[in-house]
Scaffold this active site. Sequence first.
Site, PDB file in Angstrom:
ATOM      1  CE  LYS A  13      -1.968  -1.183   3.928  1.00 26.91           C
ATOM      2  NZ  LYS A  13      -1.277  -2.467   4.194  1.00 26.91           N
ATOM      3  NE  ARG A  88      -4.925  -1.541   9.602  1.00 28.90           N
ATOM      4  CZ  ARG A  88      -3.793  -0.923   9.260  1.00 28.90           C
ATOM      5  NH1 ARG A  88      -3.794   0.122   8.511  1.00 28.90           N
ATOM      6  NH2 ARG A  88      -2.630  -1.383   9.669  1.00 28.90           N
ATOM      7  NE  ARG A 128       7.867  -2.598   6.128  1.00 28.19           N
ATOM      8  CZ  ARG A 128       6.546  -2.587   6.277  1.00 28.19           C
ATOM      9  NH1 ARG A 128       5.789  -1.967   5.411  1.00 28.19           N
ATOM     10  NH2 ARG A 128       6.000  -3.218   7.294  1.00 28.19           N
ATOM     11  NE  ARG A 161       6.170  -0.449  10.078  1.00 37.44           N
ATOM     12  CZ  ARG A 161       5.054  -0.486   9.356  1.00 37.44           C
ATOM     13  NH1 ARG A 161       4.996   0.119   8.190  1.00 37.44           N
ATOM     14  NH2 ARG A 161       3.993  -1.126   9.788  1.00 37.44           N
ATOM     15  NE  ARG A 172       1.857  -4.941  11.117  1.00 36.79           N
ATOM     16  CZ  ARG A 172       2.999  -4.750  10.429  1.00 36.79           C
ATOM     17  NH1 ARG A 172       4.150  -5.107  10.948  1.00 36.79           N
ATOM     18  NH2 ARG A 172       2.958  -4.181   9.251  1.00 36.79           N
TER      19      ARG A 172
HETATM   20  P1  AP5 Z   1       4.880  -1.648   1.857  1.00 33.58           P
HETATM   21  O1  AP5 Z   1       4.578  -0.770   0.692  1.00 33.58           O
HETATM   22  O2  AP5 Z   1       5.598  -1.073   3.032  1.00 33.58           O
HETATM   23  O3  AP5 Z   1       3.556  -2.397   2.339  1.00 33.58           O
HETATM   24  P2  AP5 Z   1       2.318  -1.837   3.170  1.00 33.58           P
HETATM   25  O4  AP5 Z   1       1.109  -2.508   2.629  1.00 33.58           O
HETATM   26  O5  AP5 Z   1       2.339  -0.344   3.218  1.00 33.58           O
HETATM   27  O6  AP5 Z   1       2.699  -2.474   4.569  1.00 33.58           O
HETATM   28  P3  AP5 Z   1       2.551  -1.952   6.057  1.00 33.58           P
HETATM   29  O7  AP5 Z   1       3.283  -2.971   6.906  1.00 33.58           O
HETATM   30  O8  AP5 Z   1       2.988  -0.531   6.195  1.00 33.58           O
HETATM   31  O9  AP5 Z   1       1.029  -2.069   6.279  1.00 33.58           O
HETATM   32  P4  AP5 Z   1       0.279  -2.123   7.618  1.00 33.58           P
HETATM   33  O10 AP5 Z   1      -1.105  -1.885   7.165  1.00 33.58           O
HETATM   34  O11 AP5 Z   1       0.509  -3.339   8.427  1.00 33.58           O
HETATM   35  O12 AP5 Z   1       1.001  -0.981   8.473  1.00 33.58           O
HETATM   36  P5  AP5 Z   1       0.534   0.459   8.919  1.00 33.58           P
HETATM   37  O13 AP5 Z   1       1.743   1.304   8.954  1.00 33.58           O
HETATM   38  O14 AP5 Z   1      -0.656   0.922   8.191  1.00 33.58           O
HETATM   39  O15 AP5 Z   1       5.724  -2.889   1.279  1.00 33.58           O
HETATM   40  C1  AP5 Z   1       6.297  -3.847   2.154  1.00 33.58           C
HETATM   41  C2  AP5 Z   1       7.657  -4.316   1.593  1.00 33.58           C
HETATM   42  O16 AP5 Z   1       7.445  -5.004   0.358  1.00 33.58           O
HETATM   43  C3  AP5 Z   1       8.645  -3.172   1.269  1.00 33.58           C
HETATM   44  O17 AP5 Z   1       9.936  -3.594   1.571  1.00 33.58           O
HETATM   45  C4  AP5 Z   1       8.507  -2.967  -0.239  1.00 33.58           C
HETATM   46  O18 AP5 Z   1       9.706  -2.494  -0.813  1.00 33.58           O
HETATM   47  C5  AP5 Z   1       8.146  -4.373  -0.721  1.00 33.58           C
HETATM   48  N1  AP5 Z   1       7.242  -4.372  -1.860  1.00 33.58           N
HETATM   49  C6  AP5 Z   1       6.205  -3.521  -2.095  1.00 33.58           C
HETATM   50  N2  AP5 Z   1       5.582  -3.864  -3.255  1.00 33.58           N
HETATM   51  C7  AP5 Z   1       6.241  -4.949  -3.739  1.00 33.58           C
HETATM   52  C8  AP5 Z   1       6.058  -5.766  -4.894  1.00 33.58           C
HETATM   53  N3  AP5 Z   1       5.083  -5.527  -5.774  1.00 33.58           N
HETATM   54  N4  AP5 Z   1       6.888  -6.814  -5.065  1.00 33.58           N
HETATM   55  C9  AP5 Z   1       7.880  -7.071  -4.161  1.00 33.58           C
HETATM   56  N5  AP5 Z   1       8.103  -6.323  -3.054  1.00 33.58           N
HETATM   57  C10 AP5 Z   1       7.287  -5.286  -2.842  1.00 33.58           C
HETATM   58  O19 AP5 Z   1       0.022   0.174  10.419  1.00 33.58           O
HETATM   59  C11 AP5 Z   1       0.928  -0.147  11.459  1.00 33.58           C
HETATM   60  C12 AP5 Z   1       0.165  -0.200  12.771  1.00 33.58           C
HETATM   61  O20 AP5 Z   1      -0.416   1.083  13.067  1.00 33.58           O
HETATM   62  C13 AP5 Z   1      -1.027  -1.175  12.799  1.00 33.58           C
HETATM   63  O21 AP5 Z   1      -0.637  -2.483  13.135  1.00 33.58           O
HETATM   64  C14 AP5 Z   1      -1.922  -0.526  13.880  1.00 33.58           C
HETATM   65  O22 AP5 Z   1      -1.424  -0.805  15.166  1.00 33.58           O
HETATM   66  C15 AP5 Z   1      -1.729   0.971  13.627  1.00 33.58           C
HETATM   67  N6  AP5 Z   1      -2.718   1.513  12.676  1.00 33.58           N
HETATM   68  C16 AP5 Z   1      -2.444   2.051  11.439  1.00 33.58           C
HETATM   69  N7  AP5 Z   1      -3.585   2.480  10.859  1.00 33.58           N
HETATM   70  C17 AP5 Z   1      -4.586   2.210  11.732  1.00 33.58           C
HETATM   71  C18 AP5 Z   1      -6.003   2.402  11.689  1.00 33.58           C
HETATM   72  N8  AP5 Z   1      -6.601   2.959  10.590  1.00 33.58           N
HETATM   73  N9  AP5 Z   1      -6.735   2.018  12.751  1.00 33.58           N
HETATM   74  C19 AP5 Z   1      -6.159   1.471  13.849  1.00 33.58           C
HETATM   75  N10 AP5 Z   1      -4.820   1.242  13.953  1.00 33.58           N
HETATM   76  C20 AP5 Z   1      -4.037   1.610  12.896  1.00 33.58           C
END
Ligand code: AP5
Length: 226
Positions: A13, A88, A128, A161, A172
């Site tokens: 994402k 979410r 990552r 991270r 997660r």
């Molecule tokens: P990346 O682009 O970083 O993936 P992502 O989907 O953004 O992954 P996240 O881990 O950031 O998602 P998340 O939803 O768990 O975390 P968030 O920060 O929102 O890609 C991942 C890796 O793959 C990278 O190394 C990249 O280079 C590689 N890659 C990308 N595309 C590729 C491809 N096509 N092929 C190969 N490799 C590829 O949330 C973190 C925490 O915050 C949550 O657990 C929760 O506690 C809290 N939180 C966040 N939002 C909320 C909410 N709305 N409500 C409640 N709690 C929340």
Amino acid sequence: MRLVLLGPPGAGKGTQARMLEKRLGVPQVASGDLLRTAVRKKSALGLEAKRYMDKGALVPDDLVLKLIEERLSQPDAASGFILDGFPRTVAQAETLSTMLKTGGPRQLDKVIAIMVPDEEIVKRISGRRTCKNCGAMYHLIYDPPRNQNLCNSCNGELYQRDDDAEDTVRMRLDVYAATMRPLLEYYERAGLLKQIDGIGRPEKIQQRILEALGPAAAAAVKGKPA
Ligand code: AP5
């Protein structure tokens, strides 16, 4: 354009939102990044959120909504945004809808769900690395930095991270499995949802997203570099 990107942890994402913001000319708004900034600043909200993030649990809605509302009210988000990691839950989606209607008849244009199987997610998250300085993202195998510990663009230090530890990632993924189906159904009923295959090079995934967005995206990207 007002766009939401959904998908499991590590689905790409953030990678896609960063590529799309250049092409669509609207900012990425990532709830995870907003929360991590609050944690770094050690604000009361950040310290409270950290307790949940460290476990891989969802942060309570009132904290997340406060950050999102503040961010969407900034001028650069007036003509659109790419939401990454928010909403979410159905409750967050309903609040977002109300938030958009307040101050004008605004609504989302599209919700894109990037679908990636669990085994690929584990590979993506374990490799990552993120730049401490500019937030640029790398993958040790799929998109390695020139120097293992330094950012190609700004020479900033790369880090892993805290919530990318194996146990936290498992949590997660469980949270995602438990909450995502009702959210997908909510947006399906609203006629906004497009699910796309998240396997392939990031450029290929972006092409799929632009195709799913249809003519509105084609108009927005006209003349902007790929
Ligand atoms: P990346 O682009 O970083 O993936 P992502 O989907 O953004 O992954 P996240 O881990 O950031 O998602 P998340 O939803 O768990 O975390 P968030 O920060 O929102 O890609 C991942 C890796 O793959 C990278 O190394 C990249 O280079 C590689 N890659 C990308 N595309 C590729 C491809 N096509 N092929 C190969 N490799 C590829 O949330 C973190 C925490 O915050 C949550 O657990 C929760 O506690 C809290 N939180 C966040 N939002 C909320 C909410 N709305 N409500 C409640 N709690 C929340």
